[in-house]
Design an enzyme around this catalytic site. Structure first.
Site, PDB file in Angstrom:
ATOM      1  N   ARG A 163       2.465   8.045   8.928  1.00  0.00           N
ATOM      2  CA  ARG A 163       2.338   6.732   8.290  1.00  0.00           C
ATOM      3  C   ARG A 163       3.466   5.790   8.694  1.00  0.00           C
ATOM      4  O   ARG A 163       3.939   4.977   7.902  1.00  0.00           O
ATOM      5  CB  ARG A 163       2.307   6.876   6.764  1.00  0.00           C
ATOM      6  CG  ARG A 163       1.159   7.711   6.226  1.00  0.00           C
ATOM      7  CD  ARG A 163      -0.202   7.057   6.508  1.00  0.00           C
ATOM      8  NE  ARG A 163      -1.269   7.839   5.906  1.00  0.00           N
ATOM      9  CZ  ARG A 163      -1.902   8.832   6.497  1.00  0.00           C
ATOM     10  NH1 ARG A 163      -1.585   9.172   7.727  1.00  0.00           N
ATOM     11  NH2 ARG A 163      -2.869   9.480   5.898  1.00  0.00           N
ATOM     12  N   SER A 236      -4.821   5.124  -0.512  1.00  0.00           N
ATOM     13  CA  SER A 236      -3.689   5.936  -0.955  1.00  0.00           C
ATOM     14  C   SER A 236      -2.475   5.043  -1.212  1.00  0.00           C
ATOM     15  O   SER A 236      -2.008   4.348  -0.312  1.00  0.00           O
ATOM     16  CB  SER A 236      -3.337   6.980   0.111  1.00  0.00           C
ATOM     17  OG  SER A 236      -4.428   7.852   0.312  1.00  0.00           O
ATOM     18  N   GLU A 331       3.302   3.935  -0.213  1.00  0.00           N
ATOM     19  CA  GLU A 331       2.746   3.709   1.116  1.00  0.00           C
ATOM     20  C   GLU A 331       2.323   2.260   1.293  1.00  0.00           C
ATOM     21  O   GLU A 331       2.408   1.701   2.384  1.00  0.00           O
ATOM     22  CB  GLU A 331       1.556   4.644   1.344  1.00  0.00           C
ATOM     23  CG  GLU A 331       0.931   4.523   2.706  1.00  0.00           C
ATOM     24  CD  GLU A 331      -0.146   5.561   2.956  1.00  0.00           C
ATOM     25  OE1 GLU A 331      -1.074   5.266   3.735  1.00  0.00           O
ATOM     26  OE2 GLU A 331      -0.062   6.655   2.403  1.00  0.00           O
TER      27      GLU A 331
END
Length: 335
Positions: A163, A236, A331
């Site tokens: 990520r 997410s 995130e």
């Protein structure tokens, strides 16, 4: 052309009611000069694609938002085994993956049904069901807004990690305007995730095609994740945390059901498991909460502000840290 006091509500998947002081769109390379001029005036631009990873924390964004809207897909190079496909940054990711799968171009099918744009895919290094987009990217083309130069960068130089990429923390002067992908023509399905493998019979596995896999992944995702059109979210909200093997063993001694994955830097834990076991799955706090089917997805039940989302996320982080000694990292991009 610059617009002033522009509502961004329809440009972010959380559906947050935020107004940008200045707003402009990139439609093709003829807009580059104006974008660079605006960058020089402002010193920075907030680049927005599909708004699927952005949380506007205030009702008014005092800066200038640049929404990437360029389109176009083309085959750059092709042989009997591989194909390089170039897609404009403004292409809708879900539509681009489907386009590739319909033509038998393999590799992206496990990344089907993810919201956002092509240009955002390398920034976030999106991943799902055993696949990371970094493994498929050939090169990225970008505009250096500080000087007006058009540049290319190979995947190996993008600092890809879980990520993460070179654009997450720095290089804010680089505006991605296209991404090229190296895809295969021989289909080898990635069935490493049980959620995927368990959703088909042996006969269905033998008959799999890239398009069938794309449809299956879409079905699996839709069964677990809320539609942003009816329940605002950015997918997410937290990253899966990585802890040392020693810390993992201590946590496992307390609860052997803890979900984990191998990681080169230690042991990766399931953020969803931690959040669920702290009692947040399906819980609603005012206008926000964690989704009833997926504890990793923070949702806007309607009318939530960015501040409500941040405050609730902070509560989740604090509770997980208190109960498990694990620090969750958000995130989503907080603006």
């Amino acid at each position: 052309m610059t617009e002033f006091d522009k509502s961004l509500k329809e440009y972010n998947t959380f559906g947050l009611d935020c107004t940008a002081r200045e707003y402009l769109e990139l439609h093709d390379e003829s807009d580059f000069d104006y974008v660079c001029k605006k960058y020089a005036e402002r010193g920075a631009l907030l680049v927005l694609g599909g708004g699927s990873n952005t949380v506007f924390t205030n009702r008014v964004f005092e800066g200038c938002v640049l929404r990437v809207c360029n389109r176009g897909i083309s085959v750059v190079k092709e042989d009997d085994t591989q194909v390089i496909v170039r897609a404009a940054a403004g292409e809708v990711w879900r539509e681009f993956v489907l386009w590739c799968c319909q033509r038998g171009y393999c590799g992206l099918e496990n990344l089907a049904a993810i919201y956002g744009t092509v240009g955002a895919s390398p920034v976030q290094n999106i991943g799902a069901y055993g696949v990371q987009v970094a493994d498929l990217i050939e090169e990225v083309e970008y505009l250096d807004m500080s000087c007006g130069a058009k540049k290319r960068i190979k995947a190996a130089d993008c600092d890809f990690d879980y990520r993460f990429s070179r654009w997450k923390k720095a290089n804010k002067n680089e505006l991605i305007y296209s991404v090229s992908f190296r895809l295969q023509k021989k289909f080898v399905p990635n069935l490493s995730y049980a959620a995927v493998a368990n959703n088909m019979s042996e006969k269905e596995r033998e008959a799999l095609t890239p398009l069938a896999m794309c449809n299956l992944i879409t079905k699996v995702r839709n069964s677990k994740l809320p539609d942003v059109a009816t329940l605002g979210n950015v997918g997410s909200f937290f990253k899966n945390p990585v802890v040392s093997k020693e810390q993992f063993e201590a946590l496992k001694a307390k609860d052997e059901t803890i979900v984990s994955f191998d990681d080169k830097n230690g042991v990766k834990l399931s953020a969803a498991w931690l959040i669920e076991h702290c009692g947040f799955k399906g819980k609603r706090f005012g206008n926000v909460g964690m989704h009833e089917k997926q504890a990793l997805v923070l949702v806007n039940y309607g009318g939530a502000s960015g501040r409500e989302i941040v405050d609730f996320a902070s509560l989740v982080k604090e509770t997980v840290l208190q109960n498990y000694g694990v620090n969750l990292e958000i995130e989503a991009h907080l603006v």
